[in-house]
Design a protein around this motif. Structure first.
Motif, PDB file in Angstrom:
ATOM      1  N   SER A   5      88.421 114.084  45.292  1.00  0.00           N
ATOM      2  CA  SER A   5      89.130 112.954  44.678  1.00  0.00           C
ATOM      3  C   SER A   5      88.152 111.852  44.275  1.00  0.00           C
ATOM      4  O   SER A   5      88.341 111.187  43.256  1.00  0.00           O
ATOM      5  CB  SER A   5      90.204 112.406  45.624  1.00  0.00           C
ATOM      6  OG  SER A   5      89.612 111.891  46.795  1.00  0.00           O
ATOM      7  N   GLY A   6      87.077 111.664  45.034  1.00  0.00           N
ATOM      8  CA  GLY A   6      86.045 110.698  44.642  1.00  0.00           C
ATOM      9  C   GLY A   6      85.354 111.104  43.356  1.00  0.00           C
ATOM     10  O   GLY A   6      85.078 110.270  42.492  1.00  0.00           O
ATOM     11  N   ILE A   7      85.077 112.401  43.221  1.00  0.00           N
ATOM     12  CA  ILE A   7      84.444 112.889  41.989  1.00  0.00           C
ATOM     13  C   ILE A   7      85.387 112.708  40.807  1.00  0.00           C
ATOM     14  O   ILE A   7      84.970 112.284  39.714  1.00  0.00           O
ATOM     15  CB  ILE A   7      84.027 114.369  42.155  1.00  0.00           C
ATOM     16  CG1 ILE A   7      82.874 114.470  43.145  1.00  0.00           C
ATOM     17  CG2 ILE A   7      83.647 114.982  40.824  1.00  0.00           C
ATOM     18  CD1 ILE A   7      82.534 115.885  43.553  1.00  0.00           C
ATOM     19  N   VAL A   8      86.671 113.006  40.985  1.00  0.00           N
ATOM     20  CA  VAL A   8      87.651 112.830  39.906  1.00  0.00           C
ATOM     21  C   VAL A   8      87.762 111.361  39.527  1.00  0.00           C
ATOM     22  O   VAL A   8      87.790 111.010  38.341  1.00  0.00           O
ATOM     23  CB  VAL A   8      89.027 113.400  40.333  1.00  0.00           C
ATOM     24  CG1 VAL A   8      90.117 112.980  39.364  1.00  0.00           C
ATOM     25  CG2 VAL A   8      88.960 114.902  40.429  1.00  0.00           C
ATOM     26  N   TYR A   9      87.794 110.484  40.517  1.00  0.00           N
ATOM     27  CA  TYR A   9      87.868 109.046  40.250  1.00  0.00           C
ATOM     28  C   TYR A   9      86.655 108.570  39.465  1.00  0.00           C
ATOM     29  O   TYR A   9      86.777 107.831  38.487  1.00  0.00           O
ATOM     30  CB  TYR A   9      87.987 108.287  41.575  1.00  0.00           C
ATOM     31  CG  TYR A   9      88.083 106.794  41.419  1.00  0.00           C
ATOM     32  CD1 TYR A   9      89.266 106.196  41.017  1.00  0.00           C
ATOM     33  CD2 TYR A   9      86.982 105.972  41.666  1.00  0.00           C
ATOM     34  CE1 TYR A   9      89.351 104.832  40.867  1.00  0.00           C
ATOM     35  CE2 TYR A   9      87.057 104.616  41.509  1.00  0.00           C
ATOM     36  CZ  TYR A   9      88.252 104.048  41.114  1.00  0.00           C
ATOM     37  OH  TYR A   9      88.327 102.685  40.964  1.00  0.00           O
ATOM     38  N   ALA A  10      85.469 108.998  39.876  1.00  0.00           N
ATOM     39  CA  ALA A  10      84.247 108.609  39.163  1.00  0.00           C
ATOM     40  C   ALA A  10      84.254 109.166  37.741  1.00  0.00           C
ATOM     41  O   ALA A  10      83.861 108.473  36.791  1.00  0.00           O
ATOM     42  CB  ALA A  10      83.025 109.096  39.924  1.00  0.00           C
ATOM     43  N   GLY A  11      84.717 110.398  37.569  1.00  0.00           N
ATOM     44  CA  GLY A  11      84.786 110.989  36.230  1.00  0.00           C
ATOM     45  C   GLY A  11      85.738 110.254  35.318  1.00  0.00           C
ATOM     46  O   GLY A  11      85.434 110.004  34.146  1.00  0.00           O
ATOM     47  N   ARG A  12      86.892 109.877  35.835  1.00  0.00           N
ATOM     48  CA  ARG A  12      87.849 109.121  35.012  1.00  0.00           C
ATOM     49  C   ARG A  12      87.305 107.745  34.658  1.00  0.00           C
ATOM     50  O   ARG A  12      87.504 107.255  33.546  1.00  0.00           O
ATOM     51  CB  ARG A  12      89.175 108.991  35.751  1.00  0.00           C
ATOM     52  CG  ARG A  12      89.938 110.275  35.796  1.00  0.00           C
ATOM     53  CD  ARG A  12      91.290 110.087  36.434  1.00  0.00           C
ATOM     54  NE  ARG A  12      92.053 111.322  36.371  1.00  0.00           N
ATOM     55  CZ  ARG A  12      93.270 111.450  36.831  1.00  0.00           C
ATOM     56  NH1 ARG A  12      93.874 110.425  37.390  1.00  0.00           N
ATOM     57  NH2 ARG A  12      93.902 112.593  36.732  1.00  0.00           N
ATOM     58  N   THR A  13      86.638 107.128  35.593  1.00  0.00           N
ATOM     59  CA  THR A  13      86.043 105.813  35.324  1.00  0.00           C
ATOM     60  C   THR A  13      84.998 105.917  34.221  1.00  0.00           C
ATOM     61  O   THR A  13      84.978 105.106  33.288  1.00  0.00           O
ATOM     62  CB  THR A  13      85.414 105.241  36.604  1.00  0.00           C
ATOM     63  OG1 THR A  13      86.413 105.157  37.620  1.00  0.00           O
ATOM     64  CG2 THR A  13      84.823 103.875  36.361  1.00  0.00           C
ATOM     65  N   LEU A  14      84.132 106.917  34.307  1.00  0.00           N
ATOM     66  CA  LEU A  14      83.130 107.114  33.259  1.00  0.00           C
ATOM     67  C   LEU A  14      83.770 107.448  31.918  1.00  0.00           C
ATOM     68  O   LEU A  14      83.309 106.984  30.871  1.00  0.00           O
ATOM     69  CB  LEU A  14      82.155 108.223  33.672  1.00  0.00           C
ATOM     70  CG  LEU A  14      81.154 107.848  34.756  1.00  0.00           C
ATOM     71  CD1 LEU A  14      80.332 109.062  35.147  1.00  0.00           C
ATOM     72  CD2 LEU A  14      80.249 106.726  34.273  1.00  0.00           C
ATOM     73  N   ASN A  15      84.830 108.243  31.949  1.00  0.00           N
ATOM     74  CA  ASN A  15      85.521 108.583  30.708  1.00  0.00           C
ATOM     75  C   ASN A  15      86.075 107.332  30.034  1.00  0.00           C
ATOM     76  O   ASN A  15      85.956 107.164  28.821  1.00  0.00           O
ATOM     77  CB  ASN A  15      86.647 109.570  30.998  1.00  0.00           C
ATOM     78  CG  ASN A  15      87.329 110.057  29.744  1.00  0.00           C
ATOM     79  OD1 ASN A  15      86.734 110.068  28.674  1.00  0.00           O
ATOM     80  ND2 ASN A  15      88.578 110.440  29.865  1.00  0.00           N
TER      81      ASN A  15
END
Length: 121
Positions: free
Chosen positions: A49-59
């Protein structure tokens, strides 16, 4: 009393409970045990979930251009609104000019009386 145990004495209740808890934890925190698997899943879920959160933030930071689209649409709408207001203002001015062209000040005077100066252009 000293920290050394007396030989032949029974261990205290707290040390027996502590030893039992530590043995239970040691036996359940090995790969293949249920509690170990649950803990592994929880940690894996948190990492994912941390990786998904970071990915969405970067997106959003790098690839989200919706803000610029909305700003452009707002600017276009403001230009369109100004243009329509100018058209309305022009139409009203033409209407007033047409009314002024039809204005007959003589019709506003009393019969057989001179025209009041306030009715002249």
């Amino acid at each position: 009393m000293s920290a050394k145990q007396i030989e032949g004495a029974k261990p205290s209740l707290l040390s027996r409970i502590g030893g039992g808890i530590s043995r239970t934890l040691a036996s359940n925190l090995r790969p293949g045990a249920g509690i170990y698997s649950l803990g592994y899943g929880v940690v894996g879920g948190l990492v994912l979930s941390g990786i998904v959160y970071a990915g969405r933030t970067l997106n959003i930071l790098l690839f989200d251009h919706e803000y610029y689209k909305l700003q452009s649409r707002k600017r276009f709408y403001e230009k369109q609104l100004l243009f329509s207001r100018e058209q309305d203002e022009s139409a009203k001015a033409h209407y007033l000019a047409a009314l002024a062209g039809e204005y007959d000040p003589v019709a506003t005077r009393m019969p057989f009386k001179p025209l009041d100066p306030k009715y002249r252009f």
